[in-house]
Enzyme design. Sequence first.
Site, mmCIF file in Angstrom:
data_model
loop_
_atom_site.group_PDB
_atom_site.id
_atom_site.type_symbol
_atom_site.label_atom_id
_atom_site.label_comp_id
_atom_site.label_asym_id
_atom_site.label_seq_id
_atom_site.Cartn_x
_atom_site.Cartn_y
_atom_site.Cartn_z
ATOM 1 N NE ARG A 1 -5.130 -2.911 1.826
ATOM 2 C CZ ARG A 1 -5.090 -1.768 1.781
ATOM 3 N NH1 ARG A 1 -6.138 -1.393 0.773
ATOM 4 N NH2 ARG A 1 -4.407 -1.202 2.334
ATOM 5 N NE ARG B 1 -9.794 -4.299 2.234
ATOM 6 C CZ ARG B 1 -9.380 -2.997 2.024
ATOM 7 N NH1 ARG B 1 -9.357 -2.119 2.879
ATOM 8 N NH2 ARG B 1 -8.860 -2.775 0.877
ATOM 9 N NE ARG C 1 -11.986 -10.641 10.462
ATOM 10 C CZ ARG C 1 -11.870 -9.423 10.324
ATOM 11 N NH1 ARG C 1 -11.196 -9.129 9.099
ATOM 12 N NH2 ARG C 1 -12.254 -8.495 11.277
ATOM 13 C CG ASP D 1 -2.359 -5.629 9.734
ATOM 14 O OD1 ASP D 1 -1.735 -4.960 10.287
ATOM 15 O OD2 ASP D 1 -3.366 -5.206 9.008
ATOM 16 C CE1 TYR E 1 -0.863 3.010 10.018
ATOM 17 C CE2 TYR E 1 0.533 1.337 9.458
ATOM 18 C CZ TYR E 1 -0.645 2.056 9.250
ATOM 19 O OH TYR E 1 -1.314 1.907 8.080
#
Length: 353
Positions: A37, A41, A50, A86, A161
């Site tokens: 990551r 972020r 973004r 992703d 998921y």
Amino acid sequence: MTLSASHPLMDGRTADSPLITAYRGGTPSRRPVWFMRQAGRSLPEYRKLREGIAMLDSCLDPALASEITLQPVRRHDVDAGIFFSDIVIPLKLAGVDVDIVPGVGPVLGTPVRTAADVAALPVLTEEALEPIREAVRLTVAELGKTPLIGFAGAPFTLAAYMVEGKPSRDHLGPRTMMHADPDAWRALTEWAADASGMFLRAQLEAGASAGQLFDSWAGSLGLADYTRHVAPASSRALDHVRDLGAPLVHFGTGTSELLGAMRDVGVDVVGVDYRLPLDEANRRLGGATPLQGNIDPALLNAPWPVLEAHVREVLAAGAAAPGHVVNLGHGVPPETDPDVLTRVVELIHSVEP
């Protein structure tokens, strides 16, 4: 089949890089480090880029995905880029109704819970993966001698998921399905394995120099369930890329008891989360497998002397393994100060391999 002659692993750009050298168990010119990551972020330049763009849309815009992948390499001098995407992108590209809901995570329009649901799943095509290939080509052209790592979600995490329809704490749905309807479970994990395997292959063929399979939720499983109901599908996902000859990494969270089984699906490197010291992970793996990890992300906000001591402990523990790529024991927290990551990289590079 192997990689093309112009691939970075084949034309001399990345084959001798610190990352690939360590993945293959050699002694690198400097201690290699990258962060899960790292693309995203915590970086202000990422947040600016973004603005107003949905997560999955940003993953499927090749120029945007490439720029996001490159940002932390420029800023931190890490030894690899990790492809910005992703794990549910293959589902999206196949035509599954899935979205990333801010503050929640992946949410499916319709959960997949029966044999009929599995049979109705669409098939991912090679053509659908073209935006992924294009993003990788753009990125690799900019990275030069720095390798790009491709990645995909492991079949259990994808299937979890799909069964729950959203993130879950205990993954009771998939854990129930594997016993209550093992045939449907096997069909679902094989579908997920093929989607992830094709996704990873597209990245490697287009120029990624290594591949990592992420099993975010495998830690919810005991060893017997993992070995019987999950490992075959993870192996199947990797079967899509074994012939390419790029190093393969397997990482899961909460998987200290599964490390041997995760290696045995057929990978070169095992990623270790922050729960288990690397020298103990090396012992459990018989001292024969290069390791990746495992700075505790929680310490990135600690006072520098505390963080520095911890990083040095990780380096010392990792020295027991035949190869060590420094990483976090999970992803970079969004509130991390980017300057701290840069300082950690400088520290790691200052210690002789």
